[in-house]
Design an enzyme around this catalytic site. Structure first.
Site, mmCIF file in Angstrom:
data_model
loop_
_atom_site.group_PDB
_atom_site.id
_atom_site.type_symbol
_atom_site.label_atom_id
_atom_site.label_comp_id
_atom_site.label_asym_id
_atom_site.label_seq_id
_atom_site.Cartn_x
_atom_site.Cartn_y
_atom_site.Cartn_z
ATOM 1 N N ASP A 1 0.799 -1.230 0.000
ATOM 2 C CA ASP A 1 0.000 0.000 0.000
ATOM 3 C C ASP A 1 0.835 1.285 0.000
ATOM 4 O OD1 ASP A 1 0.934 -0.639 2.553
ATOM 5 O OD2 ASP A 1 -0.803 0.224 3.562
ATOM 6 N N GLU B 1 10.984 -4.402 12.321
ATOM 7 C CA GLU B 1 12.149 -3.828 11.625
ATOM 8 C C GLU B 1 13.377 -3.922 12.523
ATOM 9 O OE1 GLU B 1 9.326 -2.189 12.282
ATOM 10 O OE2 GLU B 1 8.505 -1.291 10.447
HETATM 11 C C1 UGA Z 1 3.023 -0.394 9.564
HETATM 12 C C2 UGA Z 1 4.465 -0.372 9.063
HETATM 13 O O1 UGA Z 1 4.680 0.716 8.201
HETATM 14 C C3 UGA Z 1 4.732 -1.657 8.301
HETATM 15 O O2 UGA Z 1 5.990 -1.601 7.711
HETATM 16 C C4 UGA Z 1 4.600 -2.790 9.261
HETATM 17 O O3 UGA Z 1 4.766 -3.992 8.568
HETATM 18 C C5 UGA Z 1 3.218 -2.771 9.862
HETATM 19 O O4 UGA Z 1 2.887 -1.498 10.413
HETATM 20 C C6 UGA Z 1 3.151 -3.770 10.980
HETATM 21 O O5 UGA Z 1 2.283 -3.653 11.844
HETATM 22 O O6 UGA Z 1 3.947 -4.662 11.022
HETATM 23 P P1 UGA Z 1 0.667 -0.404 8.322
HETATM 24 O O7 UGA Z 1 0.354 0.505 7.195
HETATM 25 O O8 UGA Z 1 0.067 -0.136 9.654
HETATM 26 O O9 UGA Z 1 2.245 -0.494 8.414
HETATM 27 O O10 UGA Z 1 0.355 -1.932 7.979
HETATM 28 P P2 UGA Z 1 -0.359 -2.554 6.705
HETATM 29 O O11 UGA Z 1 -0.003 -1.804 5.475
HETATM 30 O O12 UGA Z 1 -1.771 -2.786 7.022
HETATM 31 O O13 UGA Z 1 0.352 -3.989 6.657
HETATM 32 C C7 UGA Z 1 1.729 -4.140 6.334
HETATM 33 C C8 UGA Z 1 1.865 -5.185 5.234
HETATM 34 O O14 UGA Z 1 1.407 -6.451 5.713
HETATM 35 C C9 UGA Z 1 1.046 -4.859 3.996
HETATM 36 O O15 UGA Z 1 1.784 -5.139 2.832
HETATM 37 C C10 UGA Z 1 -0.175 -5.751 4.113
HETATM 38 O O16 UGA Z 1 -0.704 -6.150 2.858
HETATM 39 C C11 UGA Z 1 0.356 -6.940 4.908
HETATM 40 N N1 UGA Z 1 -0.658 -7.562 5.810
HETATM 41 C C12 UGA Z 1 -1.410 -6.800 6.647
HETATM 42 C C13 UGA Z 1 -0.826 -8.938 5.811
HETATM 43 O O17 UGA Z 1 -0.168 -9.646 5.040
HETATM 44 N N2 UGA Z 1 -1.755 -9.494 6.644
HETATM 45 C C14 UGA Z 1 -2.533 -8.752 7.482
HETATM 46 O O18 UGA Z 1 -3.379 -9.327 8.219
HETATM 47 C C15 UGA Z 1 -2.349 -7.372 7.475
HETATM 48 MN MN MN Z 2 0.579 0.142 5.163
#
Ligand code: UGA
Ligand code: MN
Length: 301
Positions: A156, A239
């Site tokens: 995203d 990270e």
């Molecule tokens: C924040 C940080 O910027 C991310 O780098 C970090 O991985 C994430 O938190 C985290 O909690 O670990 P955020 O925008 O809150 O990012 O998180 P998302 O974009 O919702 O998810 C991070 C990635 O994991 C995305 O590529 C998403 O597609 C994936 N994801 C999310 C999954 O594979 N499974 C899930 O249940 C949720």
């Molecule tokens: Mn995100």
């Protein structure tokens, strides 16, 4: 926690699956027009330059209404980047053919992995998102790559293609600013006279490396040397845990993006969309195009 449960390699998929079943009652010809790939359509596949090191881009993804638009937006960025291998690691137990078909269409060299979050973490209120996906991607890289660079790219974010030029020649670990992270608006190493001086981030906590997932890259050769390096299932510390496991010191990091004065990646967040209401299922739409569109949507149960 070893959780790559399935994989579609680019080599095993020569042409997109043809979802005849969707079209049999509507318009068979549609099917063929939809399966022409970018390579066929534009006479152009992803640019390749064998002199350039390959960038292994590991992208966690999961099923939700905005999944396809996110992946399409990112893919259309990646179509402009030479010598990449896109590892799309899906937090799912079964293949999502919308994703697989789109990857084939995109003509980007890629691998699709099934990397579900282990059940025990799904019950937590703050989940370690994307960790199974990234560790699965790392496993794939350890098995298939001998040189190049690894970058964790959430599905995203917004990426300027100049980012990839910057990270391609990472020797061990490189870092650079990320825009729109927390209320601070930015996450970046702080440099003074070109030397490491500290960190700017809205949430330093007790992290040795208070950086965003999109703010660093690792060379494959260095990763292979660090045999135990992996990402911990620890929300907020993914990270930091991974970078600590790389046994690198802040002073040794390569600072990219004109000594951290440029922003080439932003932590954009798309509004969450709930499943769509069920109106599309009404019988008055039987025999129309909506019966096809419905298959591409997540609909309220
Ligand atoms: C924040 C940080 O910027 C991310 O780098 C970090 O991985 C994430 O938190 C985290 O909690 O670990 P955020 O925008 O809150 O990012 O998180 P998302 O974009 O919702 O998810 C991070 C990635 O994991 C995305 O590529 C998403 O597609 C994936 N994801 C999310 C999954 O594979 N499974 C899930 O249940 C949720
Ligand atoms: Mn995100």
């Amino acid at each position: 926690d070893l959780s790559v449960v399935g994989c579609w390699c680019s080599s095993s998929l020569t042409s997109a699956r043809c979802p005849h079943s969707y079209f049999s009652f509507y318009d068979k010809e549609l099917c063929f027009s939809l399966t022409r790939t970018v390579k066929e359509e534009l006479g152009r596949k992803s640019p390749q330059d064998p002199k350039l090191p390959t960038i292994y881009i590991i992208t966690p993804t999961y099923r939700r209404p905005e999944q396809m638009p996110e992946l399409i937006r990112f893919a259309q960025t990646l179509m402009n980047v030479p010598n990449i291998h896109w590892i799309v690691a899906d937090d799912a137990n079964t293949t999502n053919y919308d994703v697989v078909d789109y990857l084939t269409y995109s003509s980007i060299p890629h691998t699709y992995l099934l990397t579900p979050m282990p059940e025990k973490y799904k019950q937590l209120s703050i989940k370690p998102k994307g960790v199974a996906n990234r560790n699965g991607g790392l496993m794939w890289v350890r098995e298939h790559a001998t040189s190049g660079v690894v970058y964790f790219a959430d599905d995203d974010n917004t990426y300027d293609i100049r980012l990839f030029q910057e990270i391609r020649y990472t020797e061990r670990v490189s870092m650079f600013p990320v825009g729109l992270v927390t209320k601070a608006g930015l996450s970046s190493p702080v440099l003074k006279n070109g030397k490491f001086h500290g960190w700017y981030d809205g949430w330093i906590a007790k992290r040795k490396f208070p950086v965003d997932m999109a703010g660093f890259a690792v060379s494959v050769q260095y990763l292979l040397k660090m045999q135990n390096a992996e990402m911990p299932y620890k929300a907020g510390y993914e990270e930091d845990g991974f970078l600590r496991s790389l046994k690198i010191e802040p002073e040794e990091i390569e600072f990219k993006a004109d000594k951290c004065t440029k922003i080439y990646v932003w932590h954009t967040q798309t509004k969450k969309n709930g499943p769509s209401q069920r109106t599309i299922l009404q019988s008055k739409y039987n025999g129309t195009n909506l019966r096809i569109l419905e298959k591409k949507m997540m609909i309220e149960s």
